[in-house]
Design a protein around this motif. Structure first.
Motif: not given
Length: 153
Positions: A140-149
């Motif tokens: 979940i962390h990986a997806a959220a951070v990747a989306n924000a970038k």
């Protein structure tokens, strides 16, 4: 990594996830608003990502939780099996005690052993829970951070 560092890392990842999610949600609400105002010029690629990526991240998280829960249940079973064997062996020793003083000494030793094992087991289970928490948060962390970038929020 020690349990304190693992917990601190997971807290930081949780905070990053919350911050990135807020930014992504705000940006995507704008994208959805623009799509409603002009459907032909909408960012259909981004709109199409919204559902599947959540399902993918949540599925990975749920898989980690399920595997971790099974591991912890197995730990609990092993502890219960060990304690059952310990109690049985203690009763055998106790039945062979030749005096009240020796029975009392056996009882005290058994009680201290139970206490010591319970303390050790609680640390082991606590560390397992910290590892599980980190594994469940990771996708979940990986997806959220990747989306924000990607969305440059």
């Amino acid at each position: 990594m020690n349990p304190i560092d693992r917990a601190a890392r997971t807290v930081r990842a949780g905070q990053e996830t919350a911050e990135a999610s807020a930014k992504v949600i705000a940006r995507r609400l704008t994208i959805m608003g623009e799509a409603m105002a002009n459907p032909l010029r909408a960012d259909h690629v981004e709109l199409g990502r919204m559902g599947p990526e959540k399902v993918q991240a949540m599925t990975a998280s749920a898989g980690a939780l399920a595997a971790g829960a099974m591991d912890m249940a197995d730990q609990g079973r092993r502890i219960a099996d060990r304690e059952g064997a310990e109690a049985s062996a203690h009763m055998t020793r106790l039945s062979k005690a030749d005096s009240l003083a020796s029975a009392a000494a056996l009882q005290a030793a058994w009680g201290m052993g139970v206490w010591s094992r319970a303390l050790s087991d609680s640390w082991t289970m606590g560390e397992s829970m910290l590892k599980l928490q980190a594994k469940a948060l990771s996708p979940i962390h990986a997806a959220a951070v990747a989306n924000a970038k990607r969305l440059k929020t």
